[in-house]
Design an enzyme around this catalytic site. Structure first.
Site, PDB file in Angstrom:
ATOM      1  N   ASN A  13      -8.044   1.060   7.968  1.00 17.01           N
ATOM      2  CA  ASN A  13      -8.216   0.295   6.731  1.00 17.01           C
ATOM      3  C   ASN A  13      -7.716  -1.118   7.008  1.00 17.01           C
ATOM      4  OD1 ASN A  13      -8.120  -0.826   4.205  1.00 17.01           O
ATOM      5  ND2 ASN A  13      -6.576   0.578   3.371  1.00 17.01           N
ATOM      6  N   TRP A  14      -8.643  -2.039   7.147  1.00 15.44           N
ATOM      7  CA  TRP A  14      -8.253  -3.418   7.494  1.00 15.44           C
ATOM      8  C   TRP A  14      -7.676  -4.177   6.306  1.00 15.44           C
ATOM      9  CZ3 TRP A  14     -12.426  -6.000  11.183  1.00 15.44           C
ATOM     10  CH2 TRP A  14     -12.361  -5.373  12.434  1.00 15.44           C
ATOM     11  N   LYS A  15      -7.780  -3.607   5.110  1.00 12.82           N
ATOM     12  CA  LYS A  15      -7.289  -4.284   3.899  1.00 12.82           C
ATOM     13  C   LYS A  15      -7.871  -5.702   3.835  1.00 12.82           C
ATOM     14  CE  LYS A  15      -3.389  -1.193   4.044  1.00 12.82           C
ATOM     15  NZ  LYS A  15      -2.026  -0.916   3.692  1.00 12.82           N
ATOM     16  N   HIS A 101      -6.837   3.864  -3.288  1.00 11.56           N
ATOM     17  CA  HIS A 101      -5.722   3.444  -2.429  1.00 11.56           C
ATOM     18  C   HIS A 101      -4.579   2.975  -3.332  1.00 11.56           C
ATOM     19  CE1 HIS A 101      -3.280   1.224   0.413  1.00 11.56           C
ATOM     20  NE2 HIS A 101      -3.888   1.908   1.365  1.00 11.56           N
ATOM     21  N   GLU A 103      -2.735   0.523  -3.207  1.00 10.74           N
ATOM     22  CA  GLU A 103      -2.764  -0.914  -3.506  1.00 10.74           C
ATOM     23  C   GLU A 103      -3.767  -1.221  -4.620  1.00 10.74           C
ATOM     24  OE1 GLU A 103      -3.273  -2.127   0.569  1.00 10.74           O
ATOM     25  OE2 GLU A 103      -1.240  -1.390   0.970  1.00 10.74           O
ATOM     26  N   GLU A 171      -0.899   9.226   1.386  1.00 10.70           N
ATOM     27  CA  GLU A 171      -0.198   8.020   1.826  1.00 10.70           C
ATOM     28  C   GLU A 171       1.008   7.777   0.924  1.00 10.70           C
ATOM     29  OE1 GLU A 171      -3.078   5.252   4.161  1.00 10.70           O
ATOM     30  OE2 GLU A 171      -3.161   4.732   2.054  1.00 10.70           O
ATOM     31  N   GLY A 177       3.122   0.199   5.508  1.00 15.89           N
ATOM     32  CA  GLY A 177       3.504  -1.117   6.032  1.00 15.89           C
ATOM     33  C   GLY A 177       5.001  -1.316   6.191  1.00 15.89           C
ATOM     34  N   SER A 217       2.278   3.807   8.057  1.00 14.84           N
ATOM     35  CA  SER A 217       2.988   3.492   9.308  1.00 14.84           C
ATOM     36  C   SER A 217       2.616   4.403  10.480  1.00 14.84           C
ATOM     37  CB  SER A 217       4.509   3.483   9.072  1.00 14.84           C
ATOM     38  OG  SER A 217       4.845   2.472   8.139  1.00 14.84           O
ATOM     39  N   GLY A 238      -3.411   1.439   8.659  1.00 17.32           N
ATOM     40  CA  GLY A 238      -3.522   0.060   8.204  1.00 17.32           C
ATOM     41  C   GLY A 238      -3.309  -0.908   9.360  1.00 17.32           C
ATOM     42  N   GLY A 239      -2.102  -1.480   9.434  1.00 19.87           N
ATOM     43  CA  GLY A 239      -1.794  -2.540  10.398  1.00 19.87           C
ATOM     44  C   GLY A 239      -2.231  -2.247  11.823  1.00 19.87           C
TER      45      GLY A 239
HETATM   46  P1  13P Z   1       0.003   0.942   7.404  1.00 24.69           P
HETATM   47  O1  13P Z   1      -0.583   1.787   8.527  1.00 24.69           O
HETATM   48  O2  13P Z   1      -0.028  -0.527   7.723  1.00 24.69           O
HETATM   49  O3  13P Z   1       1.331   1.456   6.983  1.00 24.69           O
HETATM   50  O4  13P Z   1      -0.979   1.103   6.145  1.00 24.69           O
HETATM   51  C1  13P Z   1      -1.364   2.377   5.733  1.00 24.69           C
HETATM   52  C2  13P Z   1      -2.444   2.277   4.735  1.00 24.69           C
HETATM   53  O5  13P Z   1      -2.217   1.851   3.608  1.00 24.69           O
HETATM   54  C3  13P Z   1      -3.796   2.664   5.138  1.00 24.69           C
HETATM   55  O6  13P Z   1      -4.640   2.784   4.053  1.00 24.69           O
END
Ligand code: 13P
Length: 256
Positions: A13-15, A101, A103, A171, A177, A217, A238-239
């Site tokens: 997920n590149w956000k 998600h 967010e 999640e 993150g 993470s 994510g990251g």
């Molecule tokens: P991180 O891997 O950066 O913690 O993010 C997880 C995430 O929200 C994937 O959707």
């Protein structure tokens, strides 16, 4: 059902990150996957911002990397300025759409009912919905994790959900993150609970067949350990999905 019967999915997920130049990471990822001796025993997906879905799909052509969206509107079209429908994402090359998600739930006040309507819209155009659930740190400290994720699951899954068109992503909000992850025992407990709830909601075959990913993470250094936990059928990253090197380091856990 043995976990092996559910083909794992590693989704990035590149956000709100990435520009057209990010296609080079996707090409590099494709080369790393092609170079590995054995084919990865998992599906690989990248969910870039909507502006890049078409571009990244083109960059991934000829590789096993598939492309997904990060969110969609629950309507298939109409007067919704700034929004994007599941059909549009499909037209751009998406095979799946993340919905619910944390967010989106917090930044846009999305309720379970809205997430459910979005998942239904994703199903209606033949795509896979990746439905996210997860507790906040306060809810975890209150011992409410299982109750919260169970309620989110029930409220977010439309009647159209099957093992084929739905993936669940657990999640924990506090793990996203932050570099913090729950203990293996806690991940196992939540995933087992989600499995039981899925069987109760969808019936034995569909509930056992639905993949449940862990997200929060996930890094190359903890991917092997996490994928070894019962009922963990892949990762939502994510990251670490932003660079080919790190994302491949996670996918490598699924290359046997
Ligand atoms: P991180 O891997 O950066 O913690 O993010 C997880 C995430 O929200 C994937 O959707």
């Amino acid at each position: 059902m043995a976990r092996r019967a559910r083909r794992p999915l590693v989704a990035g997920n590149w956000k709100m990150n990435g520009t057209r130049s990010s296609a080079r990471e996707v090409k590099a990822l494709g080369r790393l996957v092609a170079k590995s001796q054995t084919k990865p025993s998992c599906e690989i997906m990248i969910c870039p911002p909507a502006t890049l879905v078409h571009h990244i799909r083109d960059a991934a052509r000829g590789t096993p990397v598939r492309v997904g969206g990060q969110d969609c509107h629950f309507a298939q079209g109409g007067a919704h300025t700034g929004d994007i429908s599941a059909d549009m994402l499909k037209d751009a090359g998406a095979r799946a759409v993340i919905v619910g998600h944390s967010e989106r739930r917090s930044d846009h006040d999305e309720s379970d009912a809205v997430v459910c309507a979005k998942a239904e819209a994703v199903h209606a155009c033949g795509l896979t919905a990746i439905v996210c659930v997860g507790e906040t740190e306060t809810q975890r400290d209150d011992g409410a994790t299982l109750r919260i994720v169970g309620a989110q699951l029930k409220g977010s899954l439309p009647a159209s959900a099957t093992a084929k068109n739905t993936v669940i992503a657990y999640e924990p909000v506090w793990a996203i993150g932050t570099g913090r992850t729950p203990t293996n025992e806690d991940v196992a407990k939540v995933h087992q609970h989600l499995r039981r709830r899925l069987v109760a909601l969808l019936g034995e075959a569909e509930g056992e067949g639905t993949r449940v990913l862990y997200g929060g993470s996930v890094k190359p250094g903890n991917a092997v350990e996490l994928m070894g936990i019962d009922n963990v059928d892949g990762a939502l990253v994510g990251g670490a999905s932003l660079t080919a090197k790190d994302f491949f380091g996670i996918i490598a856990a699924y290359i046997r």
